[in-house]
Each structure stands twice: as structure tokens, then as C-alpha cells.
Design an enzyme around this catalytic site. Structure first.
Site, PDB file in Angstrom:
ATOM      1  CB  CYS A  33      31.375 -11.821  88.180  1.00 54.01           C
ATOM      2  SG  CYS A  33      29.833 -11.050  87.671  1.00 54.01           S
TER       3      CYS A  33
ATOM      4  NE  ARG B  10      26.939 -12.933  83.692  1.00 53.92           N
ATOM      5  CZ  ARG B  10      27.552 -12.754  84.861  1.00 53.92           C
ATOM      6  NH1 ARG B  10      28.812 -12.378  84.878  1.00 53.92           N
ATOM      7  NH2 ARG B  10      26.925 -12.964  86.004  1.00 53.92           N
TER       8      ARG B  10
HETATM    9  C1  BEZ Z   1      26.940 -13.441  89.425  1.00 49.89           C
HETATM   10  O1  BEZ Z   1      26.848 -14.496  90.039  1.00 49.89           O
HETATM   11  O2  BEZ Z   1      27.987 -13.086  88.887  1.00 49.89           O
HETATM   12  C2  BEZ Z   1      25.737 -12.564  89.327  1.00 49.89           C
HETATM   13  C3  BEZ Z   1      24.511 -13.153  89.213  1.00 49.89           C
HETATM   14  C4  BEZ Z   1      23.392 -12.342  89.143  1.00 49.89           C
HETATM   15  C5  BEZ Z   1      23.526 -10.972  89.188  1.00 49.89           C
HETATM   16  C6  BEZ Z   1      24.771 -10.401  89.265  1.00 49.89           C
HETATM   17  C7  BEZ Z   1      25.894 -11.192  89.326  1.00 49.89           C
END
Ligand code: BEZ
Length: 235
Positions: free
Chosen positions: A52, A135
Site C-alpha cells: 500500500c 485493492r
Molecule cells: C501490503 O503490503 O500493502 C499488504 C499486504 C498484504 C495484506 C495487506 C497489506
């Protein structure tokens, strides 16, 4: 999330579901505050997570480019406002990534701790996570109609070049009453008549306006890159 809970899914061609929300840039009414411009409403799973963070830095760096195409950005996660503020401050003050640094996220980031908006927009996918939004990306046009929806799982960072390409392609389709073929980019030939309308006989199309027909149902024409960009980036 409770089991058997009904999750609504907005659909392409329908009005974007309305909501009021608290964001890092104040309160918003969606989509009415965005009438007259395109909006990309997108969710991310959680603040202070690496994928993110890479996405927010990239999207924030491209905000002006999207604004020039009359498109505003609105983010959302099921985190609270103070988490959002702390995360965006950390991004600005501490993170240097792929040549991006001192990145200020100026577009609103919605707090959705009740998951009200996430559920309304089908951003919760319990098979992937019952506590985090996936997402999701919703393209909403200047009339408040949902025009495209793209979903990615938690582990997959989005391709922002593709989001921009899709935006320009839809604006081009609207402005010139055409459709865009696979992998289209400004300057490539476009499809006439647009997909979904009745086919026009090849012999009536050929010879007009640089039209090339591959068969009776598949004709393209040229629109040069400058014509596309001068039209869609001006609107
Ligand atoms: C992230 O790195 O943004 C992420 C990865 C897995 C679950 C939630 C967020």
C-alpha cells in the site's frame, strides 16, 4: 465480517452508490462532490503496510497527471483517520522509494472503520480477508456513472500506468464515439463503430476517414496522438 452477510457490488453503467465520509482532506459527499470530473475511488487493505505504501507513493506522484485528465483520486481503507494521518506523515517524512521522496498525498483518504463504504462498494471479499478491503478501483465518470471496475488481491500492487491508460481510453471512446482495441494507447488506431453497436458494412466504411477493415465486423480508423491528447486533456 458476519457470515452470510449480503455484500453489494456496484455495476458498470450504474450510478455510483452515494455516501458521505470523513477523509484526511475533510468531509466528502461521493459522487456529488465530483460531478463534472472523473473520479477514481480505490481501496487499499491497510495503512502502514508495504504494498500500500508503494501504491500511495506512486499514485500521489501521478496526481497532477490524472488531474490534467480531469480525474480526481479518492482512497479508502477500513483504518481510522488518525492512522491515515500518521501513515501519510510517515510516507512524507521518512520513506524514499524508487526515486520518490518527500511525497505528500494531497488527495482524500477515507476513514471507513465501520466498513460501510467498503461493503457498499463490494470492496470486502471475505475469501481474501474478512478484516481488510481488497485493492478495488472504481472509475466514475463526470455524471457519476461507474464506468470501469478493477480488483486486485492483497498481495498484488496495482499498475498505475494501466489505470491512466484505461482512463484516457474511456475518455477517447466518449469523445470520438469509438472503442479501443487491446493494449490501445493514444496514437494507435481506434475501432469503429464502437463495440456493442450494430456492425456497419465493410464496403460502406472503407475509403472513409482512413478506415481499415479486417473483416465486416472489425474496422479501425486513425486518430493521431495529438488529436486524442488535445481533446481529452483539455476537457
Ligand atoms: C501490503 O503490503 O500493502 C499488504 C499486504 C498484504 C495484506 C495487506 C497489506
Amino acid at each position: 465480517m458476519e457470515e452470510n452477510q449480503v455484500i453489494s457490488m456496484p455495476r458498470i453503467g450504474e450510478n455510483a452508490p452515494e455516501f458521505k465520509a470523513v477523509t484526511t482532506q475533510g468531509n466528502i459527499n461521493f459522487p456529488s462532490d465530483y460531478k463534472g470530473s472523473w473520479a477514481i475511488l480505490f481501496s487499499h487493505p491497510a495503512d502502514f503496510t508495504p504494498v500500500c505504501t508503494s501504491e500511495f507513493m506512486t499514485f500521489a506522484s501521478l496526481e497532477t497527471k490524472f488531474a490534467e485528465a480531469n480525474c480526481k483520486l479518492v482512497g479508502l481503507s477500513v483504518d481510522g483517520l488518525y492512522s491515515h494521518i500518521a501513515w501519510l506523515r510517515t510516507i512524507k517524512e521518512k520513506i524514499e522509494y524508487k526515486g520518490m521522496k518527500d511525497v505528500e498525498v494531497k488527495f482524500p483518504l477515507i476513514e471507513d472503520i465501520t466498513m460501510e463504504v467498503a461493503k457498499k462498494y463490494g470492496m470486502m471479499m471475505p475469501g481474501e480477508s474478512s478484516t481488510k478491503a481488497v485493492r478495488a478501483v472504481f472509475f466514475v465518470d463526470p455524471k457519476g456513472i461507474i464506468r470501469a471496475i478493477i480488483y486486485y488481491p492483497l498481495s498484488l500492487g496495482r499498475n498505475f500506468d494501466e489505470l491512466y491508460r484505461a482512463l484516457i481510453a474511456m475518455q477517447t471512446a466518449d469523445a470520438f464515439s469509438v472503442a479501443t482495441p487491446a493494449d490501445w494507447r493514444p496514437g494507435d488506431d481506434v475501432i469503429v463503430p464502437p463495440a456493442g453497436s450494430c456492425g456497419v458494412a465493410k464496403d460502406r466504411m472503407e475509403g472513409k476517414e482512413d478506415i481499415k477493415c479486417y473483416d465486416w465486423f472489425f474496422c479501425t480508423k486513425k486518430i493521431d496522438k495529438d488529436t486524442v491528447l488535445n481533446t481529452v486533456l483539455k476537457k
